[in-house]
Structure formats: C-alpha cells, structure tokens
Design a protein around this motif. Sequence first.
Motif, PDB file in Angstrom:
ATOM      1  N   ARG A 273       0.866  -1.186   0.000  1.00 20.09           N
ATOM      2  CA  ARG A 273       0.000   0.000   0.000  1.00 20.09           C
ATOM      3  C   ARG A 273       0.896   1.227   0.000  1.00 20.09           C
ATOM      4  NH1 ARG A 273      -5.420   0.892   3.297  1.00 20.09           N
ATOM      5  NH2 ARG A 273      -5.617   3.151   3.159  1.00 20.09           N
ATOM      6  N   PRO A 274       0.652   2.205  -0.880  1.00 23.26           N
ATOM      7  CA  PRO A 274       1.482   3.412  -0.879  1.00 23.26           C
ATOM      8  C   PRO A 274       1.468   4.094   0.492  1.00 23.26           C
ATOM      9  CG  PRO A 274       0.094   3.340  -2.840  1.00 23.26           C
ATOM     10  CD  PRO A 274      -0.367   2.233  -1.927  1.00 23.26           C
ATOM     11  N   SER A 275       2.592   4.603   0.913  1.00 19.24           N
ATOM     12  CA  SER A 275       2.698   5.192   2.252  1.00 19.24           C
ATOM     13  C   SER A 275       1.818   6.422   2.434  1.00 19.24           C
ATOM     14  CB  SER A 275       4.156   5.534   2.570  1.00 19.24           C
ATOM     15  OG  SER A 275       4.633   6.487   1.639  1.00 19.24           O
ATOM     16  N   ASN A 276       1.484   7.117   1.352  1.00 13.30           N
ATOM     17  CA  ASN A 276       0.643   8.311   1.462  1.00 13.30           C
ATOM     18  C   ASN A 276      -0.820   8.033   1.116  1.00 13.30           C
ATOM     19  OD1 ASN A 276       0.914   7.952  -1.310  1.00 13.30           O
ATOM     20  ND2 ASN A 276       1.250  10.115  -1.747  1.00 13.30           N
ATOM     21  N   CYS A 277      -1.201   6.756   1.063  1.00 18.15           N
ATOM     22  CA  CYS A 277      -2.572   6.369   0.703  1.00 18.15           C
ATOM     23  C   CYS A 277      -3.482   6.448   1.928  1.00 18.15           C
ATOM     24  CB  CYS A 277      -2.585   4.950   0.131  1.00 18.15           C
ATOM     25  SG  CYS A 277      -4.244   4.317  -0.222  1.00 18.15           S
ATOM     26  N   LEU A 278      -4.434   7.388   1.888  1.00 16.13           N
ATOM     27  CA  LEU A 278      -5.414   7.494   2.963  1.00 16.13           C
ATOM     28  C   LEU A 278      -6.662   6.669   2.668  1.00 16.13           C
ATOM     29  CD1 LEU A 278      -5.208  11.295   3.772  1.00 16.13           C
ATOM     30  CD2 LEU A 278      -4.298   9.389   5.111  1.00 16.13           C
ATOM     31  N   LYS A 279      -6.993   6.553   1.372  1.00 12.54           N
ATOM     32  CA  LYS A 279      -8.208   5.838   1.007  1.00 12.54           C
ATOM     33  C   LYS A 279      -8.053   5.243  -0.390  1.00 12.54           C
ATOM     34  CE  LYS A 279     -13.159   6.601   0.409  1.00 12.54           C
ATOM     35  NZ  LYS A 279     -14.246   7.557   0.592  1.00 12.54           N
ATOM     36  N   PRO A 280      -7.937   3.915  -0.493  1.00  9.46           N
ATOM     37  CA  PRO A 280      -7.919   3.299  -1.820  1.00  9.46           C
ATOM     38  C   PRO A 280      -9.284   3.508  -2.476  1.00  9.46           C
ATOM     39  CG  PRO A 280      -7.271   1.713  -0.124  1.00  9.46           C
ATOM     40  CD  PRO A 280      -7.806   2.911   0.571  1.00  9.46           C
ATOM     41  N   LEU A 281      -9.283   3.834  -3.759  1.00 11.15           N
ATOM     42  CA  LEU A 281     -10.538   4.045  -4.475  1.00 11.15           C
ATOM     43  C   LEU A 281     -10.853   2.910  -5.429  1.00 11.15           C
ATOM     44  CD1 LEU A 281     -10.157   7.843  -5.276  1.00 11.15           C
ATOM     45  CD2 LEU A 281     -11.474   6.779  -3.428  1.00 11.15           C
ATOM     46  N   ARG A 282      -9.857   2.513  -6.234  1.00 10.87           N
ATOM     47  CA  ARG A 282     -10.089   1.440  -7.191  1.00 10.87           C
ATOM     48  C   ARG A 282      -8.781   0.980  -7.801  1.00 10.87           C
ATOM     49  NH1 ARG A 282     -11.832   6.172  -8.627  1.00 10.87           N
ATOM     50  NH2 ARG A 282     -13.925   5.754  -7.929  1.00 10.87           N
TER      51      ARG A 282
ATOM     52  N   TYR B 239      -6.152   6.403  -5.694  1.00  4.92           N
ATOM     53  CA  TYR B 239      -6.400   6.576  -4.264  1.00  4.92           C
ATOM     54  C   TYR B 239      -6.375   8.040  -3.856  1.00  4.92           C
ATOM     55  CZ  TYR B 239      -1.252   6.928  -3.814  1.00  4.92           C
ATOM     56  OH  TYR B 239       0.075   7.293  -3.923  1.00  4.92           O
ATOM     57  N   ILE B 240      -6.854   8.284  -2.639  1.00  2.46           N
ATOM     58  CA  ILE B 240      -6.780   9.618  -2.035  1.00  2.46           C
ATOM     59  C   ILE B 240      -5.468   9.672  -1.272  1.00  2.46           C
ATOM     60  CG2 ILE B 240      -7.787  11.207  -0.346  1.00  2.46           C
ATOM     61  CD1 ILE B 240      -9.500  10.851  -2.889  1.00  2.46           C
ATOM     62  N   ARG B 241      -4.661  10.690  -1.590  1.00  8.86           N
ATOM     63  CA  ARG B 241      -3.345  10.804  -0.973  1.00  8.86           C
ATOM     64  C   ARG B 241      -3.338  11.843   0.147  1.00  8.86           C
ATOM     65  NH1 ARG B 241      -2.788  13.627  -5.938  1.00  8.86           N
ATOM     66  NH2 ARG B 241      -2.109  15.752  -5.687  1.00  8.86           N
ATOM     67  N   ARG B 242      -2.401  11.677   1.048  1.00  6.26           N
ATOM     68  CA  ARG B 242      -2.175  12.615   2.140  1.00  6.26           C
ATOM     69  C   ARG B 242      -1.461  13.842   1.573  1.00  6.26           C
ATOM     70  NH1 ARG B 242       0.293   9.433   5.298  1.00  6.26           N
ATOM     71  NH2 ARG B 242      -1.451   9.110   6.687  1.00  6.26           N
ATOM     72  N   PHE B 243      -1.878  15.010   2.000  1.00  2.15           N
ATOM     73  CA  PHE B 243      -1.226  16.262   1.622  1.00  2.15           C
ATOM     74  C   PHE B 243      -0.443  16.781   2.817  1.00  2.15           C
ATOM     75  CE2 PHE B 243      -3.812  16.342  -2.082  1.00  2.15           C
ATOM     76  CZ  PHE B 243      -3.251  17.279  -2.934  1.00  2.15           C
ATOM     77  N   GLU B 244       0.865  16.824   2.700  1.00  6.47           N
ATOM     78  CA  GLU B 244       1.695  17.351   3.781  1.00  6.47           C
ATOM     79  C   GLU B 244       1.812  18.872   3.691  1.00  6.47           C
ATOM     80  OE1 GLU B 244       2.905  15.500   6.236  1.00  6.47           O
ATOM     81  OE2 GLU B 244       2.408  13.547   5.394  1.00  6.47           O
ATOM     82  N   ASP B 245       1.654  19.417   2.481  1.00  4.28           N
ATOM     83  CA  ASP B 245       1.832  20.848   2.239  1.00  4.28           C
ATOM     84  C   ASP B 245       0.472  21.536   2.155  1.00  4.28           C
ATOM     85  OD1 ASP B 245       2.518  23.390   1.465  1.00  4.28           O
ATOM     86  OD2 ASP B 245       3.425  22.801  -0.448  1.00  4.28           O
ATOM     87  N   PRO B 246       0.067  22.251   3.209  1.00  4.74           N
ATOM     88  CA  PRO B 246      -1.240  22.914   3.203  1.00  4.74           C
ATOM     89  C   PRO B 246      -1.390  23.952   2.084  1.00  4.74           C
ATOM     90  CG  PRO B 246      -0.295  22.971   5.399  1.00  4.74           C
ATOM     91  CD  PRO B 246       0.763  22.445   4.472  1.00  4.74           C
ATOM     92  N   ALA B 247      -0.297  24.483   1.582  1.00  9.55           N
ATOM     93  CA  ALA B 247      -0.364  25.492   0.517  1.00  9.55           C
ATOM     94  C   ALA B 247      -0.945  24.904  -0.761  1.00  9.55           C
ATOM     95  CB  ALA B 247       1.017  26.078   0.259  1.00  9.55           C
ATOM     96  N   ARG B 248      -0.909  23.598  -0.917  1.00 17.23           N
ATOM     97  CA  ARG B 248      -1.426  22.948  -2.120  1.00 17.23           C
ATOM     98  C   ARG B 248      -2.900  22.563  -1.988  1.00 17.23           C
ATOM     99  NH1 ARG B 248       1.602  18.159  -3.615  1.00 17.23           N
ATOM    100  NH2 ARG B 248       0.528  18.413  -5.584  1.00 17.23           N
ATOM    101  N   LEU B 249      -3.495  22.803  -0.850  1.00 15.96           N
ATOM    102  CA  LEU B 249      -4.910  22.498  -0.648  1.00 15.96           C
ATOM    103  C   LEU B 249      -5.763  23.624  -1.215  1.00 15.96           C
ATOM    104  CD1 LEU B 249      -4.708  21.273   3.059  1.00 15.96           C
ATOM    105  CD2 LEU B 249      -5.036  19.838   1.025  1.00 15.96           C
ATOM    106  N   PRO B 250      -6.897  23.303  -1.843  1.00 13.62           N
ATOM    107  CA  PRO B 250      -7.783  24.350  -2.359  1.00 13.62           C
ATOM    108  C   PRO B 250      -8.301  25.237  -1.224  1.00 13.62           C
ATOM    109  CG  PRO B 250      -8.377  22.204  -3.265  1.00 13.62           C
ATOM    110  CD  PRO B 250      -7.367  21.963  -2.182  1.00 13.62           C
TER     111      PRO B 250
END
Length: 192
Positions: free
Chosen positions: A76-85, A118-129
């Motif tokens: 499982r990818p280390s930054n995977c919060l939620k597998p989608l498909r 999958y849904i990935r973890r964002f470590e950098d808040p500046a990249r969040l909408p």
Amino acid sequence: MSSVTSLCNIALSNIGKKLIADINEQSTEAKTCKLHFNIVRDTMLQSYEWEFAKTTLALAAVANTREDRWEYAYARPSNCLKPLRILPETFISDDIEVPYAATEGLIFCSQSPATLEYIRRFEDPARLPPLFQDALSWALAAKIAIPLTSDQSTRKDAYQIAASTLDAAKVADANENSFTWAENSALIDARG
C-alpha cells in the motif's frame, strides 16, 4: 501562502483564542493544534473522493499472504489514505471494477500489474484548495474548542460551520471535472 501554523491560527481565531507564532512553540494553543491537526486533515481527506487529492500509482508486488483468495499482493502506498479502485488493464468503461481488498497495509487483487487510484495525504497545506482550507480550519476549531475553551456552545457553533464549509468544499470539488453531454458527444464524434 498557507502553512500549518496559518491554518491553526485561523482555527484559533474562529474560537476566539490567541494566535501562535509557530506550531512548534510551547504554548497550550500550539500544543493543542499540533496534537489534532494531522488527524483532522487526514480524516477530512479520507471522508470523500476529493478530485484534488486523487492520484494513481503502479503498485509494487510483495509476498502474497492471502493466496487462497487473491492472486497478487501489493504494498500500500505510504501516502494512501483511502484506496478508491484498481484500474483495469484496459479501459472499457467506468462500470468495470477490479475486485480488491485493502488490509494489513497491503492491497490484494487478481490483476498484474496493478495500478491503484487513491486519495493521498497532503503534507503541504499550501497545495490544498481554499475552500478545503476553510473547512479544515473550522473542523480543527471544532476539535480544539473544548480543550481550549471548555465551552460546549463554542464547539457546537464551530462544528455547524465546519459541516457547512465542508459541504461547500465538496460541491466545488465535485464541479472541478464536469463534462457536458455536448463535450462528450464531440469526443465520441472525434473517435469515428
């Protein structure tokens, strides 16, 4: 530009608490924000199929501990919060689903090679909408309200605003990849 500290300051401001200079300072406000920030962010990311947080990755094969049910196992990818498909090897339609199981830190399926969306973890808040940042700051405010204010009313108000800003962020995100029937028809005509 947003940072963890700036988002924490918005959350603190939302509940009427003093601002911090840095998330790592030793104030009660900073310690409380630091304690809750990552879990609130990750919970929000995991709760919905955010377009901005989707990514794909070719999975790395590992030893299969469930050979009785699945042909292959992948890390499982280390930054995977939620597998989608698991993406099918050949795209035919959106209705084709490749069965999989995500457990024990692994992804099991009967397809090789396998690519996970999958849904990935964002470590950098500046990249969040911006709307997600607003919803995140209110969700954090709701989480830290009781430890910092001991006021149920403040927490309740922050929670209600968090819910409405989260809904607004979801609507905006869902509209990111909107196709009209005319656009789809043009794409189909171009194939012919």
